[in-house]
Design an enzyme around this catalytic site. Sequence first.
Site, PDB file in Angstrom:
ATOM      1  N   ALA B 131     -58.741  66.304 -29.815  1.00 55.25           N
ATOM      2  CA  ALA B 131     -58.111  67.578 -29.449  1.00 55.25           C
ATOM      3  C   ALA B 131     -58.292  68.601 -30.575  1.00 55.25           C
ATOM      4  CB  ALA B 131     -56.628  67.352 -29.178  1.00 55.25           C
ATOM      5  N   PRO B 132     -58.437  69.884 -30.243  1.00 51.91           N
ATOM      6  CA  PRO B 132     -58.356  70.485 -28.900  1.00 51.91           C
ATOM      7  C   PRO B 132     -59.660  70.448 -28.101  1.00 51.91           C
ATOM      8  CG  PRO B 132     -58.547  72.197 -30.557  1.00 51.91           C
ATOM      9  CD  PRO B 132     -58.538  70.891 -31.301  1.00 51.91           C
ATOM     10  N   LYS B 135     -65.392  70.115 -30.285  1.00 50.67           N
ATOM     11  CA  LYS B 135     -66.540  69.252 -30.588  1.00 50.67           C
ATOM     12  C   LYS B 135     -66.813  68.291 -29.430  1.00 50.67           C
ATOM     13  CE  LYS B 135     -65.664  69.644 -35.510  1.00 50.67           C
ATOM     14  NZ  LYS B 135     -64.252  70.101 -35.437  1.00 50.67           N
ATOM     15  N   ARG B 158     -51.576  68.239 -27.012  1.00 50.43           N
ATOM     16  CA  ARG B 158     -52.952  68.567 -27.389  1.00 50.43           C
ATOM     17  C   ARG B 158     -53.954  67.996 -26.388  1.00 50.43           C
ATOM     18  NH1 ARG B 158     -53.947  70.051 -32.710  1.00 50.43           N
ATOM     19  NH2 ARG B 158     -55.734  68.676 -32.911  1.00 50.43           N
ATOM     20  N   ASP B 197     -63.860  63.289 -36.716  1.00 50.08           N
ATOM     21  CA  ASP B 197     -63.442  64.589 -37.235  1.00 50.08           C
ATOM     22  C   ASP B 197     -61.972  64.395 -37.614  1.00 50.08           C
ATOM     23  OD1 ASP B 197     -63.434  67.272 -37.808  1.00 50.08           O
ATOM     24  OD2 ASP B 197     -62.921  67.856 -35.770  1.00 50.08           O
ATOM     25  N   ASN B 203     -57.771  73.780 -45.022  1.00 53.75           N
ATOM     26  CA  ASN B 203     -58.105  74.559 -46.220  1.00 53.75           C
ATOM     27  C   ASN B 203     -57.586  75.986 -46.078  1.00 53.75           C
ATOM     28  OD1 ASN B 203     -60.557  76.457 -45.494  1.00 53.75           O
ATOM     29  ND2 ASN B 203     -60.926  74.519 -44.452  1.00 53.75           N
ATOM     30  N   CYS B 248     -62.026  69.299 -42.623  1.00 55.84           N
ATOM     31  CA  CYS B 248     -62.061  70.690 -43.078  1.00 55.84           C
ATOM     32  C   CYS B 248     -61.212  70.819 -44.343  1.00 55.84           C
ATOM     33  CB  CYS B 248     -61.629  71.656 -41.984  1.00 55.84           C
ATOM     34  SG  CYS B 248     -59.988  71.357 -41.361  1.00 55.84           S
TER      35      CYS B 248
END
Lengths: 157, 318
Positions: B131-132, B135, B158, B197, B203, B248
């Site tokens: 989610a969401p 990708k 989600r 992921d 960040n 990220c």
Amino acid sequence: MIEPITDFVSRFNTRISLDQRLILRKKNHYFLIDDNLKRSVRKGFFYAGTYLGKTKNGKFFPSFSLLRLIAEQDANQIAVDEKTEWLFICGRDVFKRGIKKVKGSKRKGDYTLVLNQQGECLGFGKILRDLNEKIKNGVTIQNISDIGDFLRREKKD
Amino acid sequence: MACEGPVKETALVFYWQPAYLRLMSDKKFFVSRYEKLGWKYRNVNLKQAIRINTMNSKEAEVVKRLQSHGIKLDKIPFLQSGYRVSWSEFSVGATSEYLMGLYSIQEAAAQIPVILFTELTDKTVLDACAAPGGKTVQLADLMQNTGAIIALDTKKQRLTALSNHLERCRVSNTIVYHMDARRSSRLNMKFDKILLDAPCSGNFATDKHWFRKRTINDVKRNAKLQKEILAESAKILKDNGEIVYATCSLEPEENEFNIDWAIKNLNLQIEKIDCYGEKAQTNIFGKQLDSSIENCRRIWPQKTQGFFVCKLIKCECK
């Protein structure tokens, strides 16, 4: 099991062939899968393949994937101009002057798909007045469901 | 992928300080770490990016249609179907082309992990923290809706957003489960490819309050969670299968340190990738890491948000 779907599709004066083996039901939600996904699907899934729609209080609510499948058939449909396309996906009804092309039923009370000039399905509505009726303007198609719903869902979430 | 929020108990340790001091010290702490990694902190102003869903329409056609609405697009050179929105009078998330799934709004760096897989057609792919769904849709697009994607996430709300995303973009090869990726072996399946992921600390480029919200304890907590997901993923990956690991986060604990641990403990090897970003470092804060870590990519916030990405291959069982 797929009666709610076939009944709904018939309101557009058409039929789609669905392989019952490949339809999954999760509570009141219906999904269409293929043989490959059928091998991978396990109990307790949340979503699978192509979502077809759901039933609520005895009424069927189609997904936009199902509407696209119907649009591929010889179904009732109207094509609208660019301004009407925008208004329709904002949830507005269709005025007579915005209709560019009609295919299939023009009869009051029937369902019709609403397409844009590129032939892409934007949603569906109910014919409020016979499309043959000689009127200059006025609401002709009542918006029942349109793809703007994706944005409304995002806001709701 | 989800950016995992701070834990209250952890935060309490820091909250005895006046807020402005805490903010200064946390920011100073993280910025000094970035400097040790060779990057000088600067604020970034990200432009929105989109990705054309080529399974639904031809790229050139979608670009032409968007340009006819007055939207100005610049091709992102290091992506396949990615464009920056350099100007638009209205939200690109409200056009009929968007609602018909002809494109997705997806940050430029976030489009990189999926393109690192080799040959996705007809494969069985796990999207471990889906989610969401940006990708997941990109995977389906590159697979041209063939094979099968199994998408997992832990938060039900989600999953609804993910399902809406799949419906809008006409994805038909995905099964979604409400499941923690650390329990994915319960599916009793083996995968050719796994996209990890991972949930991370995020960040500052995408969250202006990042320095105020984060502590090193959040980073450590997320790093532990990521290791657990990596270990489970390695179990359900076929021999010679690929894991693309991405976060990220800019913090080495969630990136280089985790991958160093994975290749030493999980029968995984790093495969060299060729993508946007710079080589990851092999000596961080005085700790020497495996030399193959340099084949991972670290993306510092500038034209994109911050990101870390690498590709792992499962060694054949002896």
